[in-house]
Design an enzyme around this catalytic site. Structure first.
Site, PDB file in Angstrom:
ATOM      1  N   THR A 241       0.858  -1.179   0.000  1.00 41.02           N
ATOM      2  CA  THR A 241       0.000   0.000   0.000  1.00 41.02           C
ATOM      3  C   THR A 241       0.900   1.236   0.000  1.00 41.02           C
ATOM      4  O   THR A 241       2.085   1.138   0.304  1.00 41.02           O
ATOM      5  CB  THR A 241      -0.920   0.042   1.236  1.00 41.02           C
ATOM      6  OG1 THR A 241      -0.094   0.116   2.406  1.00 41.02           O
ATOM      7  CG2 THR A 241      -1.826  -1.174   1.314  1.00 41.02           C
TER       8      THR A 241
ATOM      9  N   GLY B 293       1.159   3.639   2.145  1.00 42.62           N
ATOM     10  CA  GLY B 293       1.759   3.830   3.469  1.00 42.62           C
ATOM     11  C   GLY B 293       2.927   2.889   3.682  1.00 42.62           C
ATOM     12  O   GLY B 293       3.966   3.265   4.224  1.00 42.62           O
ATOM     13  N   CYS B 294       2.776   1.679   3.242  1.00 41.14           N
ATOM     14  CA  CYS B 294       3.855   0.689   3.337  1.00 41.14           C
ATOM     15  C   CYS B 294       5.056   1.162   2.538  1.00 41.14           C
ATOM     16  O   CYS B 294       6.183   1.147   3.009  1.00 41.14           O
ATOM     17  CB  CYS B 294       3.364  -0.659   2.816  1.00 41.14           C
ATOM     18  SG  CYS B 294       4.661  -1.838   2.431  1.00 41.14           S
ATOM     19  N   THR B 295       4.822   1.596   1.324  1.00 42.20           N
ATOM     20  CA  THR B 295       5.901   2.002   0.433  1.00 42.20           C
ATOM     21  C   THR B 295       6.659   3.206   0.975  1.00 42.20           C
ATOM     22  O   THR B 295       7.891   3.222   0.980  1.00 42.20           O
ATOM     23  CB  THR B 295       5.341   2.318  -0.965  1.00 42.20           C
ATOM     24  OG1 THR B 295       4.660   1.161  -1.444  1.00 42.20           O
ATOM     25  CG2 THR B 295       6.437   2.691  -1.929  1.00 42.20           C
TER      26      THR B 295
ATOM     27  N   ALA C 147       8.676   2.045   4.095  1.00 37.91           N
ATOM     28  CA  ALA C 147       9.720   1.098   3.707  1.00 37.91           C
ATOM     29  C   ALA C 147      10.832   1.787   2.924  1.00 37.91           C
ATOM     30  O   ALA C 147      12.007   1.457   3.103  1.00 37.91           O
ATOM     31  CB  ALA C 147       9.113  -0.046   2.898  1.00 37.91           C
TER      32      ALA C 147
END
Length: 87
Positions: free
Chosen positions: A57, A59-61, A64
């Site tokens: 998602t 937010g994850c990207t 990360a």
């Protein structure tokens, strides 16, 4: 990105409010390759734990990528980096 407090979800109903510098409770989780990771086995090591809402998602990207961009610095300082999501 620095967070002053995090919530550890013990179950769907119970959580702990931790402040920066608090000792984290022990946990046992499975990593993406199926290995079991516990906080106790990392005892004595510096650890960064970051939380994100869901894999793959935006937010994850974003989170990360920030960790990835600084990963060599973490590695040089022998810091273990763990990312945790609900999925």
């Amino acid at each position: 990105m620095v967070y002053n407090s995090i919530y550890w979800f013990i179950s769907k109903e119970i959580y702990m409010n931790l402040q920066e510098g608090d000792k984290a409770p022990d946990f046992t989780l499975q990593d993406t390759t199926g290995n079991i990771v516990t906080l106790n086995e990392l005892s004595g090591k510096k650890i960064v734990i970051y939380f994100y809402p869901k894999d793959d998602t935006p937010g994850c990207t974003i989170e990360a990528c920030e960790i990835r961009d600084k990963y060599s610095t973490f590695k040089e300082k022998n810091v273990v980096v763990l990312g945790v999501s609900a999925d």
